[in-house]
Design a protein around this motif. Sequence first.
Motif, PDB file in Angstrom:
ATOM      1  N   THR A 174      93.069  86.878  77.852  1.00  0.00           N
ATOM      2  CA  THR A 174      93.484  86.901  76.450  1.00  0.00           C
ATOM      3  C   THR A 174      92.367  86.395  75.550  1.00  0.00           C
ATOM      4  O   THR A 174      92.108  86.960  74.477  1.00  0.00           O
TER       5      THR A 174
ATOM      6  N   MET B 129      90.621  88.280  72.433  1.00  0.00           N
ATOM      7  CA  MET B 129      90.705  87.690  71.103  1.00  0.00           C
ATOM      8  C   MET B 129      89.325  87.480  70.483  1.00  0.00           C
ATOM      9  O   MET B 129      89.115  87.730  69.287  1.00  0.00           O
TER      10      MET B 129
ATOM     11  N   ILE C 291     102.047  88.434  70.086  1.00  0.00           N
ATOM     12  CA  ILE C 291     101.187  88.302  68.901  1.00  0.00           C
ATOM     13  C   ILE C 291     101.917  87.489  67.836  1.00  0.00           C
ATOM     14  O   ILE C 291     103.115  87.695  67.610  1.00  0.00           O
TER      15      ILE C 291
ATOM     16  N   LEU D  74      94.949  93.977  67.632  1.00  0.00           N
ATOM     17  CA  LEU D  74      95.645  93.645  68.873  1.00  0.00           C
ATOM     18  C   LEU D  74      96.743  94.649  69.185  1.00  0.00           C
ATOM     19  O   LEU D  74      96.975  94.979  70.360  1.00  0.00           O
TER      20      LEU D  74
END
Length: 465
Positions: free
Chosen positions: A313, A317, A398, A450
């Motif tokens: 992740t 990100m 999210i 995302l």
Amino acid sequence: MMARVGILPLGRPNFDVAFAEELAEKAWRLLDASGHEIVGPRGLLFDAAAAEKALETLSGDPLDLVLLLQFTFTDASMTVKIAEALPAPLAIWAFPEPRTGGRLRLNSFCGLNLAGHALGLAGRPFGYLYAAPDAPGIAASLAELLAGGRRAESVPTGRAAAGAGTRAAEIVAHLRGARIGRIGEHPAGFDTCAYDDRRLADLAGISVEPIELDAFFDLGRAASPGALADARSLAASALTGLDGIDQAELERSLRLKSAFEELREKGGYSAFAIRCWPETFTEYGGAVCGPVAMMGEKRVPCACEADVYGAITSLIMQEAAGAPAFLVDLVDVDVEDGTSVVWHCGQAPVSMHDPEFQPRAAIHSNRRMPLLYEFPLKPGRITLARVSQAQGEEKLVIAGAEMVRAPLPFSGTSGTMRTDAPAETLLKTVMGAGLEHHMALVYGDVRETLRGVADVLGLPVLEIS
């Protein structure tokens, strides 16, 4: 109607036991005044042996409810055993603590979070209460919990909108073939950090290579004088107070920066997932938090507790934001004032510090060793996300939020945020969806990107909104 409620008060001795016992006395009084039959131990259960012995005493006569009192952080292993051993409905009461700027004295919410995730994986329904024993309206909230209410309610996921866009496709292409060095195993009871090699390969062609903790420590011990000097210079350029902490422990900590760099160069790793405790303290003798902060600033994520999905992740990100990512614990949710706190020891990338606060060198709040970075997170727009395996389904979680300027809530690196969703919705989603206790944080609003990444990866989306 009076119910027979079996209680199991869980805690750990390396937190603030006196404070936990003070809360316990207040909790007992409320429970005794509830009108229900309360059975079970009154002393805090600090280890597995004590908890298992107490569990045996509750395994005889039938219970209408099992209530776990989450006085401090604990991993989820005992919660799972209790859920398996006792067929009665299950509930958990966890306890907030004041945002004093000092250590997390209880870290109770994180224990609740781990328990909720493990119970979600097991398909075990549960009720929960996150409230102080002297909070307004606590008697009514506790009565609802003891009557079988306040259940964690499932949260549906959705599909990402089609049309990922070029940026999302580029991020996924960059992710494919990534190698993650997993240094040690995740701690027992941290189901949040488990992973499956085949699922990762299917998801994005990511490979994970195990590395022994001892091998990592040996690399640190063998760090060259030049590498050690470079690490100290980097810390000194970011932090005040280096000379005021134990210098031998500081040196051992800084040597781990060199160990990360050597592994990265030889293994071609994009990120690491490291078993950061207890062995870095008990066997090596220095915290890895400061080196993790340094590597994070260089956009080489090092996920604590060997959290491989947390590392993945973070990679997504930082690509989406074009800036470092910080893997955080959610440690407090205040439904009344609408703010929440994210924290993790002392390992945030230094570029995230509030410019009105001078970052400083610190020691670990429980293990009392350096090096940790200490500062509050800077105000501004943030995005939180997690490639999640909650309840056995891969998804992308999210959330959008605003980091607000506030005093340092807890020691190390932490920040006070106001999520776009009401704090109560955040709490209900984390519990109802059984989410992991780690989420990656970046500055900026990258939610649209995302969503596109989720579309490319074929992942459902859970938006906390």
